[in-house]
Design a protein around this motif. Structure first.
Motif, short mmCIF file in Angstrom:
data_model
loop_
_atom_site.label_atom_id
_atom_site.label_comp_id
_atom_site.label_asym_id
_atom_site.label_seq_id
_atom_site.Cartn_x
_atom_site.Cartn_y
_atom_site.Cartn_z
N VAL A 57 49.03 49.77 2.46
CA VAL A 57 50.02 50.82 2.62
C VAL A 57 49.51 51.93 3.52
N GLY A 58 48.26 52.35 3.32
CA GLY A 58 47.70 53.42 4.14
C GLY A 58 47.67 53.08 5.62
N HIS A 59 47.39 51.81 5.93
CA HIS A 59 47.37 51.40 7.33
C HIS A 59 48.76 51.39 7.95
N LEU A 60 49.79 51.24 7.11
CA LEU A 60 51.15 51.10 7.62
C LEU A 60 51.94 52.41 7.66
N ARG A 61 51.44 53.44 7.00
CA ARG A 61 52.17 54.71 7.01
C ARG A 61 52.24 55.26 8.44
N GLY A 62 53.42 55.68 8.82
CA GLY A 62 53.62 56.23 10.16
C GLY A 62 53.92 55.20 11.23
N ALA A 63 53.91 53.92 10.86
CA ALA A 63 54.18 52.87 11.85
C ALA A 63 55.68 52.74 12.09
N ASP A 64 56.04 52.55 13.34
CA ASP A 64 57.44 52.26 13.69
C ASP A 64 57.76 50.79 13.50
N ALA A 65 56.74 49.95 13.64
CA ALA A 65 56.99 48.50 13.54
C ALA A 65 55.72 47.80 13.07
N LEU A 66 55.94 46.69 12.37
CA LEU A 66 54.85 45.82 11.93
C LEU A 66 55.06 44.44 12.54
N ILE A 67 54.00 43.89 13.12
CA ILE A 67 53.99 42.50 13.57
C ILE A 67 53.04 41.76 12.66
N HIS A 68 53.58 40.84 11.86
CA HIS A 68 52.76 40.13 10.87
C HIS A 68 52.38 38.75 11.41
N LEU A 69 51.11 38.64 11.84
CA LEU A 69 50.58 37.39 12.41
C LEU A 69 49.54 36.73 11.53
N ALA A 70 48.98 37.45 10.57
CA ALA A 70 47.84 36.94 9.80
C ALA A 70 48.20 35.63 9.11
#
Length: 317
Positions: A57-70
Motif C-alpha cells: 500500500v505504501g508503495h502505491l499511495r500517490g500513484a496515478d496508475a499501476l502496471i502489474h507484471l509480477a
C-alpha cells in the motif's frame, strides 16, 4: 503522471520502463522488484518488495496508475509456490491498489488465459478465458481474470485494462527464457542455424509472438490513453513449424504428438526440462488471436514482425 510497476525488472518490465521514459506525460516511475537492479533509467526509482507477502500500500499511495507484471514461471513442480505468488499475490496487489486509491490498473494477462480455440481463424477478446486446466501457468492466468471480473464490479471507478500478448521475445531475455523453459536440454551453443536438424511439425503448432519493445509500447499506451477492457497483442505472421525450420536452417519432420509429449513428460519428471508437459498441451490448443482492437482503439502498431522477435531471441542465445 506517476506510475508504479510490479515485476519491473523482467523481460517486459524493462521494455515498459524504457517506453515510459520517452513519454512526456510520465513524470516518474516506481519499479517494484524482488531484487534491486544496477540499471538506473530516466525518471525511475526502485523499491524492493515481493507481492506474495510484503506490504504494498505504501508503495502505491500517490500513484496515478499501476502496471502489474509480477509473475513466477517456475517452479512448475511446485504449483503451490506459483499459486501463492501469481494468484494470491495478484489479489494482494489489486487490494493494495484499491486501498491506496489508484484509479488505473493495467494487468499482464496472456494468450494463455484463453480456452482452447481455433488455429485457422482469429478470435477476439470475447473468447472464453478459462485457460487449460492442468497447466499451472494457464490455470493461474485464467483465475486472475476471474479475480479482475469481481474487482471491476466492486470498484467501478477504477479503469482496468487487461493486455493479452502472445509469446514475448527479445535478444536480452533469451538466455533467461531458455533457462526457464528448456533448461539443460537446450544449450545456447546448439541454438543456431544449421545445428538444429529438425523441427517437429505437430498438429496445432501455430503460435503468435511479438517483440518485448512492442509489448512495452502497448503498456505505455494502455496507461496513458483512456481505454478499458482486454486487448490482444501479437505481430504478424502466425508462426508455424515451416517458419521455425527456416529460421533454424532445419527441416520439418512429421512426428506423433503423443511421442513428443511423452518425451517432454519424461524429461520434466526427471527435472531435465523446466517446462511441464501440461504447458505443451496448452500451447498446441491456444487460439489464434485477432488484434484489431489493439490497433484501432489502443492505437498500437508493432514495429517488429513476429519473425523479427524470434530472430532476436535466437540471436540472444
Amino acid at each position: 503522471m506517476h506510475i508504479v510497476i510490479t515485476g519491473a525488472t523482467g523481460n517486459v518490465g524493462t521494455s515498459v520502463i524504457a517506453s515510459l521514459a520517452e513519454d512526456d506525460a510520465v513524470d516518474s516511475v516506481l519499479g517494484i522488484a524482488t531484487r534491486l537492479p544496477a540499471w538506473q533509467p530516466p525518471k525511475t526509482r526502485w523499491a524492493q518488495a515481493d507481492v506474495a507477502h510484503d506490504d504494498l500500500v505504501g508503495h502505491l499511495r500517490g500513484a496515478d496508475a499501476l502496471i502489474h507484471l509480477a509473475w513466477l514461471l517456475q517452479p512448475t513442480h511446485d504449483p503451490v509456490t506459483t499459486w501463492r505468488s501469481n494468484v494470491e499475490g495478484s489479489i494482494r496487489v489489486f487490494d493494495a491498489a484499491a486501498e491506496a486509491g489508484v484509479r488505473t490498473i493495467v494487468y499482464a494477462s496472456s494468450v494463455g488465459a484463453y480456452s482452447p480455440g481455433p488455429k485457422d481463424r482469429p478470435v477476439d477478446e470475447d473468447w472464453p478465458t478459462h485457460g487449460w486446466p492442468t497447466a499451472g501457468y494457464t490455470r493461474e492466468k485464467a483465475y486472475v481474470e476471474r479475480v479482475l471480473d469481481t474487482f471491476e464490479r466492486e470498484h467501478r471507478d477504477t479503469r482496468v485494462v487487461r493486455l493479452r500478448p502472445g509469446f514475448i521475445f527479445s535478444r536480452e531475455s533469451a538466455a533467461e527464457q531458455r533457462r526457464l523453459f528448456a533448461g539443460p536440454l537446450l544449450p545456447e551453443s546448439l541454438v543456431r542455424p544449421g545445428l538444429v536438424p529438425v523441427v517437429p511439425d505437430l498438429p496445432g503448432l501455430r503460435f503468435q509472438a511479438l517483440h518485448s519493445a512492442d509489448a512495452g509500447e502497448a503498456y505505455r499506451l494502455a496507461v496513458t490513453r483512456d481505454v478499458r477492457g482486454a486487448f490482444n497483442l501479437a505481430a504478424d505472421p502466425v508462426i508455424d513449424a515451416p517458419q521455425l525450420a527456416e529460421l533454424l536452417g532445419a527441416r520439418t519432420l512429421r512426428a506423433p504428438t503423443t511421442a513428443v509429449r511423452a518425451a517432454v513428460a519424461a524429461a520434466w519428471r526427471l527435472r531435465l526440462l523446466p517446462a511441464s508437459p501440461h504447458l505443451f498441451d496448452a500451447v498446441l490448443r491456444l487460439p489464434v488471436m485477432d488484434v484489431t482492437r489493439a490497433r484501432t482503439e489502443l492505437g498500437w502498431s508493432p514495429r517488429h514482425t513476429a519473425l523479427d522477435a524470434m530472430r532476436a531471441f535466437l540471436d540472444g542465445l
